[in-house]
Design an enzyme around this catalytic site. Structure first.
Site, PDB file in Angstrom:
ATOM      1  N   CYS A 142       0.840  -1.198   0.000  1.00 20.81           N
ATOM      2  CA  CYS A 142       0.000   0.000   0.000  1.00 20.81           C
ATOM      3  C   CYS A 142       0.877   1.249   0.000  1.00 20.81           C
ATOM      4  O   CYS A 142       1.709   1.432   0.896  1.00 20.81           O
ATOM      5  CB  CYS A 142      -0.890  -0.008   1.239  1.00 20.81           C
ATOM      6  N   CYS A 158       0.128   3.419   3.466  1.00 21.77           N
ATOM      7  CA  CYS A 158       0.613   3.053   4.800  1.00 21.77           C
ATOM      8  C   CYS A 158       1.744   2.023   4.777  1.00 21.77           C
ATOM      9  O   CYS A 158       2.350   1.759   5.817  1.00 21.77           O
ATOM     10  CB  CYS A 158      -0.545   2.529   5.655  1.00 21.77           C
ATOM     11  N   CYS A 177      -6.083  -2.330   0.679  1.00 21.59           N
ATOM     12  CA  CYS A 177      -5.066  -2.497   1.707  1.00 21.59           C
ATOM     13  C   CYS A 177      -5.647  -3.281   2.889  1.00 21.59           C
ATOM     14  O   CYS A 177      -6.789  -3.051   3.296  1.00 21.59           O
ATOM     15  CB  CYS A 177      -4.558  -1.134   2.177  1.00 21.59           C
ATOM     16  N   CYS A 196      -5.218  -0.401   6.112  1.00 18.49           N
ATOM     17  CA  CYS A 196      -5.819   0.937   6.164  1.00 18.49           C
ATOM     18  C   CYS A 196      -6.995   0.974   5.200  1.00 18.49           C
ATOM     19  O   CYS A 196      -7.388  -0.050   4.643  1.00 18.49           O
ATOM     20  CB  CYS A 196      -4.785   2.034   5.830  1.00 18.49           C
ATOM     21  N   ASP A 230      21.730  -0.035 -16.723  1.00 13.11           N
ATOM     22  CA  ASP A 230      21.628  -1.219 -15.860  1.00 13.11           C
ATOM     23  C   ASP A 230      20.696  -2.230 -16.521  1.00 13.11           C
ATOM     24  O   ASP A 230      19.507  -1.955 -16.727  1.00 13.11           O
ATOM     25  CB  ASP A 230      21.092  -0.787 -14.501  1.00 13.11           C
TER      26      ASP A 230
END
Length: 409
Positions: free
Chosen positions: A197, A200, A213, A216, A333
């Site tokens: 999430c 949170c 989530c 939350c 990369d």
């Protein structure tokens, strides 16, 4: 439109001249150098060129160029549209695009994810289209959570109308501070960057397209627009057969996003959709080129999410050429290759080329995918029997192949 101040007029004119000279001398398409010259002479040129225009900004990790093209096609119903069709998606490219069509009342600008806050603040665009966020150019791009956070801050307190893909939790979080949001269920096949999430940090419970989530209240909003395989569903529940010529689920998702943006500009689906159906290729993507009886279809894939979509489009019955570079625009990369599941290529002839072909060869070896290593794209193509072949290349490898065929679009 309001007449530009004299200094801005001069900067714009000199920028257009630089762009034309760049094209004439074969140095490039002019979509960046023209803007750089203009900004050098008038640093506030983008703001001045954007004034009095109705603008849409399009940002995402994947699909920006295609969706920008689709939206532009739809908005041609209303009049001339200025756009950065070749994908120059930073301020210099935006200046060049608006300068080249300085009288167009509408503009659709593809914007690099990192530059979206700056470009939104400068142009005051009324509509922003946000589609997806995933890892990309990992040696130099910001953490995608930080990008979503920058989007939140940029949209907060502005009257901008946001069209956002609610199937992507990071996009939803980034868009949720906007004054007005039209949520689109555009799908999210690549989920490896959004299991936590962004509000949170707790785990996300993901069931098909839905997500929420566990710790939350952050959850997937109810979409107004949706895609159902080959069908777009509008906010009134009416179903529209897409029938677009661009292949794959990702492009059908791009088309639904474009229809939602078009409606935000006042173009109804029945007028926008026929224009979307006319788009067959976008800056070389999905173009088929021919050499000595070999018909090669060009697919672009820049990151793990993009490769997943390219595999969806590629024909499993055909041989396939893979080309990977690691220049500046690609990101230097190549560790992202290990996030791509190449096992899907088992059972078909695979040919590997590009400047970083050994990196890709090692990855295929570990995935137990047989392949033939080739010194160049020309060599790889020459090894094919007459007929069709698919080509997947990352950004600069893709551009090199396009150049070999006269920058086919």
């Amino acid at each position: 439109m309001t007449q530009l101040p004299l200094r801005a007029q001069l900067a714009s004119a000199l920028g257009r001249s630089a762009a034309t000279l760049s094209k004439m001398t074969g140095r490039g398409d002019g979509s960046v150098i023209g803007g750089r010259v203009g900004l050098l002479l008038e640093p506030d040129l983008l703001r001045k060129l954007a004034r009095d225009r109705k603008l849409a900004l399009v940002s995402a990790t994947n699909g920006k160029t295609t969706t920008t093209r689709l939206i532009t096609s739809a908005l041609l119903e209303l009049g001339d549209v200025a756009t950065n069709a070749l994908g120059a998606n930073m301020p210099a490219g935006h200046v060049s695009a608006l300068s080249q069509n300085k009288s167009a009342p509408y503009g659709v600008l593809e914007v690099d994810e990192k530059y979206l806050p700056e470009v939104l603040d400068t142009t005051g665009a009324g509509v922003v289209c946000l589609m997806n966020l995933s890892r990309d150019q990992m040696d130099r791009a910001a953490e995608i959570w930080l990008l979503a956070q920058k989007w939140r801050r940029a949209l907060s307190g502005k009257p901008t109308h946001v069209i956002a893909n609610c199937d992507d939790p990071l996009v939803t979080w980034g868009a949720s501070t906007a004054a007005k949001v039209t949520w689109v269920s555009g799908g999210q096949r690549w989920k490896e960057d959004s299991w936590c999430c962004p509000e949170c940090g707790g785990p996300l419970d993901r069931k098909d397209a839905d997500w929420a989530c566990k710790e939350c209240t952050f959850h997937r909003p109810e979409p107004q627009w949706a895609i159902d395989d080959e069908v777009a569903v509008d906010p009134r529940g009416q179903r529209w057969q897409l029938d677009i010529q661009l292949p794959g689920l990702a492009n059908r998702s791009n088309a639904v996003m474009a229809l939602a943006v078009a409606e935000a500009f006042g173009v109804p689906v029945e007028r926008a959709l026929p224009r979307l159906r006319q788009v067959t290729s976008v800056a070389g993507r999905y173009t088929t080129v021919e050499r000595d009886g070999r018909h090669a279809r060009l697919l672009l894939a820049k990151n793990p999410a993009g490769w997943l979509e390219a595999f969806d489009v590629a024909d499993p019955q055909l041989p396939i050429i893979l080309s990977v570079n690691a220049n500046g625009p690609d990101g230097r990369d190549t560790s992202w290759l290990w996030d791509v599941d190449y096992r899907i290529l088992r059972g078909r002839p695979v040919f590997v080329t590009g400047e970083r072909r050994l990196d890709l060869a090692l990855r295929l070896e570990v995935a137990d995918v047989p392949f033939m290593l080739c010194g160049s794209f020309t060599e790889a193509l020459a090894m094919q029997p007459p007929g069709r072949v698919d080509v997947i290349a990352n950004y600069t490898a893709f551009q090199q192949i396009r150049t070999e065929f006269g920058r086919a679009v």
